[in-house]
Design an enzyme around this catalytic site. Structure first.
Site, PDB file in Angstrom:
ATOM      1  N   ASP A   1      63.622  57.757  37.526  1.00 39.78           N
ATOM      2  CA  ASP A   1      63.096  58.778  38.435  1.00 39.78           C
ATOM      3  C   ASP A   1      61.559  58.773  38.470  1.00 39.78           C
ATOM      4  O   ASP A   1      60.964  58.999  39.519  1.00 39.78           O
ATOM      5  CB  ASP A   1      63.610  60.155  37.974  1.00 39.78           C
ATOM      6  CG  ASP A   1      63.311  61.250  38.979  1.00 39.78           C
ATOM      7  OD1 ASP A   1      63.616  61.031  40.171  1.00 39.78           O
ATOM      8  OD2 ASP A   1      62.775  62.307  38.588  1.00 39.78           O
TER       9      ASP A   1
ATOM     10  N   HIS B   1      56.280  56.074  39.760  1.00 36.37           N
ATOM     11  CA  HIS B   1      55.012  56.809  39.699  1.00 36.37           C
ATOM     12  C   HIS B   1      54.151  56.443  38.481  1.00 36.37           C
ATOM     13  O   HIS B   1      52.956  56.200  38.607  1.00 36.37           O
ATOM     14  CB  HIS B   1      55.265  58.319  39.686  1.00 36.37           C
ATOM     15  CG  HIS B   1      56.211  58.774  40.754  1.00 36.37           C
ATOM     16  ND1 HIS B   1      56.203  58.243  42.016  1.00 36.37           N
ATOM     17  CD2 HIS B   1      57.192  59.723  40.763  1.00 36.37           C
ATOM     18  CE1 HIS B   1      57.142  58.840  42.750  1.00 36.37           C
ATOM     19  NE2 HIS B   1      57.755  59.740  42.013  1.00 36.37           N
TER      20      HIS B   1
HETATM   21  C1  BG6 Z   1      59.964  62.582  42.543  1.00 36.97           C
HETATM   22  C2  BG6 Z   1      61.032  62.754  41.488  1.00 36.97           C
HETATM   23  O1  BG6 Z   1      59.812  61.233  42.893  1.00 36.97           O
HETATM   24  O2  BG6 Z   1      58.720  63.075  42.035  1.00 36.97           O
HETATM   25  C3  BG6 Z   1      61.145  64.197  41.062  1.00 36.97           C
HETATM   26  O3  BG6 Z   1      62.281  62.300  42.019  1.00 36.97           O
HETATM   27  C4  BG6 Z   1      59.801  64.741  40.639  1.00 36.97           C
HETATM   28  O4  BG6 Z   1      62.101  64.353  40.004  1.00 36.97           O
HETATM   29  C5  BG6 Z   1      58.743  64.442  41.703  1.00 36.97           C
HETATM   30  O5  BG6 Z   1      59.929  66.132  40.437  1.00 36.97           O
HETATM   31  C6  BG6 Z   1      57.355  64.811  41.199  1.00 36.97           C
HETATM   32  O6  BG6 Z   1      56.453  64.721  42.250  1.00 36.97           O
HETATM   33  P1  BG6 Z   1      55.143  65.625  42.272  1.00 36.97           P
HETATM   34  O7  BG6 Z   1      54.392  65.169  43.477  1.00 36.97           O
HETATM   35  O8  BG6 Z   1      55.600  67.034  42.369  1.00 36.97           O
HETATM   36  O9  BG6 Z   1      54.426  65.354  40.996  1.00 36.97           O
END
Ligand code: BG6
Length: 478
Positions: free
Chosen positions: A233, A238
């Site tokens: 995930d 990320h």
């Molecule tokens: C998403 C995940 O890609 O990114 C989520 O699937 C997560 O689980 C989210 O909560 C976090 O994104 P941001 O921009 O809120 O940090």
């Protein structure tokens, strides 16, 4: 040249929550290329006006005070709806005629798959079969949301299925972290200033910490999350993107392939882990109460927290560990990159019982976007005692207005044909190549212990102990 963005999955949540508000705000700021229209398609039987009405309500809700009636009217005049099932050839052939009619001439198109990922391959095949992907009629790009596969094998298969219909340069894989202003600011900080690069290497840096902490729990996403877990995930995409931006060399130009070539080299330098290293270089946790979430089995072993120590074996980073951690149910929502510098060679001012902290550069990606350089300074009127103080840059103090949501930048880039901030196929596959062996060991009888943790803290206590064993400490600041 006119532009069309076709959103498949038009009645879905992502469309109303993110895509349309972003396109509307771009249009309000007059940033959309002239002559841009938006066409939605899903199985729901809306008329153009019924869809516009729905979108107006959701956009009002999600843009709040930024919503203006007059600019919405201008925007909505270029919004259309065409009902259909994107896995049915006839429906896509019908869409093709509809698009040609509203475009009334040559147009560049972006197809945005805001649908369930299990439909991707079928949808792409039908885009090919219906002639909608025919590049000779004008540029045809496709935007895909993660997950890009479930592991290396499925990612390779997806890439080859997509590339059968769309050339790689026209495939835009979204990682919304790359659309965040502060992530792009990392590139500016590193490559538009000359003072950081000379000290951005193994000679000065002790280690790097990348934290993406989330306060939220899995909520109603239990079904999806339990299959994915935190590594798929958050890390495969990320966190590794943040690592690449931190560790990459300067590209020769800010050009999509040149930027991505440099990022790929970082992934190629990451030392692969074998089973025994997975036991010492990774840590896994699950928040107490996760197994009671909707859609989660009572005996789930899925991780909601992970910490990894990665080594980038290249000239710049040899010997500098990169600590990555992310979890749900943590103390607060914060994403930060901490560059921890080495101790000065001779510590003149510290008392024996109180070693001084060494310099730290803290890059706050969210929510308090900014950069702090922490330096020792003399405490006035206290002999030669020192204290950590901060040179503090905050976006909100230097610039007025809110930072735009990542989707604004990414949608605009996709419309303008700039893929620099999108993941390329080799990047995705290399990232899976790093994550896959960890998941494989975690799912075997060689898996390290799954530590349970109370939500509201910084993950399992063992995570702090693990850092202490390395003589280091997490920077736990919200
Ligand atoms: C998403 C995940 O890609 O990114 C989520 O699937 C997560 O689980 C989210 O909560 C976090 O994104 P941001 O921009 O809120 O940090």
């Amino acid at each position: 040249m006119s532009h069309t963005i076709v959103i498949f999955g038009a009645s879905g949540d992502l469309t109303s929550r993110k895509l349309i508000p972003a396109l509307y705000l771009l249009s309000k700021k007059k940033r959309l290329p002239e002559n841009t229209r938006i066409v939605g398609m899903s199985r729901t039987d809306f008329s153009h006006d019924a869809w516009r009405k729905e979108l107006k309500e959701s956009t009002q809700k999600f843009t709040g005070e930024k919503f203006e009636e007059a600019s919405w009217t201008d925007f909505a005049a270029n919004v259309y709806y065409h009902p259909g099932d994107l896995t049915k050839l006839d429906d896509l052939t019908g869409l093709k005629s509809f698009l040609e009619e509203v475009e009334g001439g040559e147009a560049e198109r972006v197809y945005y798959l805001s649908t369930a990922p299990r439909l991707y391959v079928e949808a792409i095949d039908q885009l090919g079969a219906s002639g909608l992907a025919n590049q000779e009629e004008g540029s045809r790009r496709i935007v895909l949301e993660k997950p890009f596969g479930y592991d290396l094998g499925t990612a390779k298969k997806l890439n080859s299925d997509v590339n059968r219909v769309f050339p790689e340069k026209n495939v835009y894989r979204i990682d919304h972290y790359l659309g965040k202003e502060t992530v792009q600011n990392m590139l500016v900080m590193r490559f538009a200033n000359s003072i950081f690069e000379p000290v951005w290497n193994r000679n000065y840096i002790d280690h790097v910490q990348i934290t993406v902490a989330e306060e939220v729990l899995v909520g109603r996403r239990g079904g999806y999350y339990d299959q994915a877990g935190v590594l798929r995930d958050m890390f495969q995409n990320h966190l590794l993107q943040l690592l690449m931006i931190t560790a990459m060399e300067a590209p020769v130009k800010f050009d999509a392939d040149m930027v991505r070539d440099e990022k790929v080299k970082v992934l190629q330098s990451i030392r692969p882990m074998d089973e025994s290293e997975v036991r010492t270089e990774t840590l896994r946790g699950q928040y107490a109460g996760y197994r009671n979430e909707e859609g989660v089995p009572k005996d789930s072993q899925t991780e909601t927290f992970a910490a990894l120590r990665l080594w980038v074996d290249n000239w710049r980073w040899n010997g500098v560990p990169f600590y990555l951690r992310s979890g749900k149910g943590m103390s607060c929502r914060t994403t930060q990159i901490v560059i921890q510098y080495r101790q000065p060679p001779l510590t003149l001012f510290n008392k024996k019982d109180r070693p001084i902290d060494s310099n730290r550069l803290v890059i706050q990606i969210q929510p308090a976007e900014g950069i702090q350089l922490q330096i020792q300074s003399k405490v006035p009127d206290e002999g030669m005692s020192t204290r950590m103080t901060s040179l503090d840059f905050r976006f909100c103090q230097q610039y007025s207005g809110e930072l735009p949501d990542a989707y604004q930048r990414l949608l605009l880039d996709a419309l303008q044909g700039d893929a620099s901030l999108f993941a390329r196929s080799d990047e995705v596959e290399l990232a899976w190549g790093i994550i896959d062996p960890i998941i494989k060991t975690w799912r075997s009888d060689k898996a390290p212990t799954l530590h349970l943790y109370e939500d509201g803290y910084w993950g399992p206590n063992e995570s702090a102990d693990w850092m202490a064993e390395h003589g280091r400490q997490w920077f736990d600041v919200c």
